[in-house]
Scaffold this active site. Structure first.
Site, PDB file in Angstrom:
ATOM      1  CE1 TYR A  42      -3.191  -2.854   0.027  1.00 57.01           C
ATOM      2  CE2 TYR A  42      -3.762  -2.325   2.280  1.00 57.01           C
ATOM      3  CZ  TYR A  42      -3.949  -3.090   1.152  1.00 57.01           C
ATOM      4  OH  TYR A  42      -4.904  -4.069   1.139  1.00 57.01           O
TER       5      TYR A  42
ATOM      6  CE  LYS B  75       2.775 -17.115  -0.917  1.00 58.92           C
ATOM      7  NZ  LYS B  75       2.378 -18.554  -0.811  1.00 58.92           N
TER       8      LYS B  75
ATOM      9  CG  ASP C 147      -0.298 -19.600   0.918  1.00 56.63           C
ATOM     10  OD1 ASP C 147       0.553 -19.349   1.805  1.00 56.63           O
ATOM     11  OD2 ASP C 147      -0.025 -20.305  -0.076  1.00 56.63           O
TER      12      ASP C 147
ATOM     13  CG  ASP D 118      -6.520  -4.390   4.488  1.00 52.11           C
ATOM     14  OD1 ASP D 118      -7.421  -4.363   5.344  1.00 52.11           O
ATOM     15  OD2 ASP D 118      -6.614  -3.824   3.379  1.00 52.11           O
TER      16      ASP D 118
ATOM     17  CG  ASP E 216     -11.426  -7.269   7.141  1.00 56.04           C
ATOM     18  OD1 ASP E 216     -10.963  -6.525   8.029  1.00 56.04           O
ATOM     19  OD2 ASP E 216     -12.136  -6.844   6.211  1.00 56.04           O
TER      20      ASP E 216
END
Ligand code: ATP
Length: 362
Positions: free
Chosen positions: A138, A193, A225, A249, A253
């Protein structure tokens, strides 16, 4: 007795309702003398009216305040020419300009809330996701390229300084906690990752270096993942998770979903000198203005604000007030009489606010 100035930006959608709720609860918890809330303009509607999502005077007031309390910002269709949402720019600008590098998202299952994960009880899911908040993917917002409508790129940015400070924040946080519910082990899990991209391998390597300063905290690794599975199958294993901005982010959630959803998910964005507190949810335009939103995420973010102010200023009373707010929320939920709609009940935003205030007044 110190008075703390709280810059308050209600924003858009459900922002005003949930923000006003948090102000009522925090005032009930701390009294009228200790927190001074100043209402400031900002958000997508403000942008439509004035052309500024974060006006200069609002920014100046935020910078001068002890803490910032925010509802939410964003309205459907209010976008910049490049298609990105205007509302998000409010907290993104505050994040970058005030250097709020650690986005703290507690994932805790409260009594009275049923996890969608079968068999997990309150006390068994209690960890914190810390999202690196100023770099990662971001960081390039507004700096990406859309080339002739054929190719678009954004660049993932990871710096030694950025990772060191967020990693150190996480190890220190783990030291202040009781360890993972499963085994009491203090643990920082690095979510990346590293197997695919150099940026993430670097992120992990810098976390490893910081970990050497903390013998008492275990370092652990999970690919972004794979962690989505682990967070569902063994949530009690986690204590503190540190993640690059975008991964943080997304997984925060998911974590929120395991303990009741966005309506109960608190968030604190912290730097060395400033803190911004708002629920982890957005402006939820689908339920705005109906008195239907759950204010719990903002109330619990307010509790994080009290705890952070208490730590910053050595104010023990504020830390106790933070605990009292969280306990009041938990008591209301556990009693089962006043349950927000997103948790299966039918209580309105104002009914929940009143119930938490009554509980605090007991
Ligand atoms: P953003 O991108 O700004 O995070 P979003 O559009 O992804 O926002 P939200 O605004 O957080 O998403 O809303 C997602 C869903 O969650 C909506 O259906 C909304 O009604 C619900 N929701 C969000 N916050 C609350 C809340 N406080 N109480 C009840 N439901 C909520």
């Amino acid at each position: 007795m110190q008075t703390y100035d709280i810059a308050t930006i209600e924003g858009d959608g459900i922002g005003p309702e949930v923000c006003q709720s948090a102000v009522s609860v925090l005032t009930e918890a701390c009294g009228t003398q200790r927190l001074r809330f100043t209402q400031l303009g900002g958000g997508a509607a403000h942008y439509v009216k004035t052309g500024a999502v974060l006006p200069d005077d609002t920014y100046a007031a935020c910078k001068a305040s002890h803490a910032i309390l925010h509802g939410a910002a964003g309205l459907p269709g209010v976008t910049y020419a490049d298609g990105t949402e205007v509302g998000n720019d409010l907290h993104l600008q505050l994040r970058f300009r005030l250097d709020l590098f650690a986005n703290v998202r507690p994932i805790r299952l409260y009594s009275g809330v049923q996890s969608p994960l079968r068999d997990w009880q309150p006390g068994q899911i209690d960890y914190v996701i810390v999202r690196e908040n100023t770099e990662g993917l971001y960081a390039s917002r507004g700096g990406g390229i859309n080339l002739r409508g054929e190719v678009a790129t954004d660049t993932l940015v990871v710096t030694r300084k950025g990772v060191e400070r967020v990693a150190r924040f996480c190890f220190e946080l783990s030291r202040r906690r009781q360890g993972a519910p499963r085994d009491g082990q203090r643990r920082v899990t690095v979510c990346d990752k590293a197997n695919i991209l150099r940026t993430y391998a670097f992120f992990r390597a810098v976390c490893d270096e910081v970990a050497r300063e903390y013998d008492d905290v275990q370092i652990d690794y999970a690919y972004a993942d794979a962690i989505t599975v682990h967070m569902l199958k063994k949530p009690d294993f986690y204590d503190v998770i540190v993640a690059e901005n975008m991964f943080g982010d997304i997984i925060s959630d998911l974590g929120a979903g395991t303990v009741g959803g966005l309506g109960i998910a608190a968030s604190a964005e912290l730097g060395e000198t400033h803190g911004l507190f708002q629920g982890a949810h957005g402006s939820a335009p689908d339920i705005a203005g109906q008195n239907a939103a759950s204010p719990l995420a903002t109330i619990l973010s307010g509790a994080l604000m009290l705890r952070w102010l208490g730590e910053q200023h050595g104010d023990e009373a504020l830390r106790r007030d933070a605990d009292r707010v969280e306990q009041a929320v938990e008591a209301v939920l556990a009693a089962g009489q006043t349950v927000p709609r997103d948790l299966g009940g039918n209580a309105s935003c104002t009914e929940i606010t009143a119930a938490v205030c009554r509980q605090l007044a007991r």
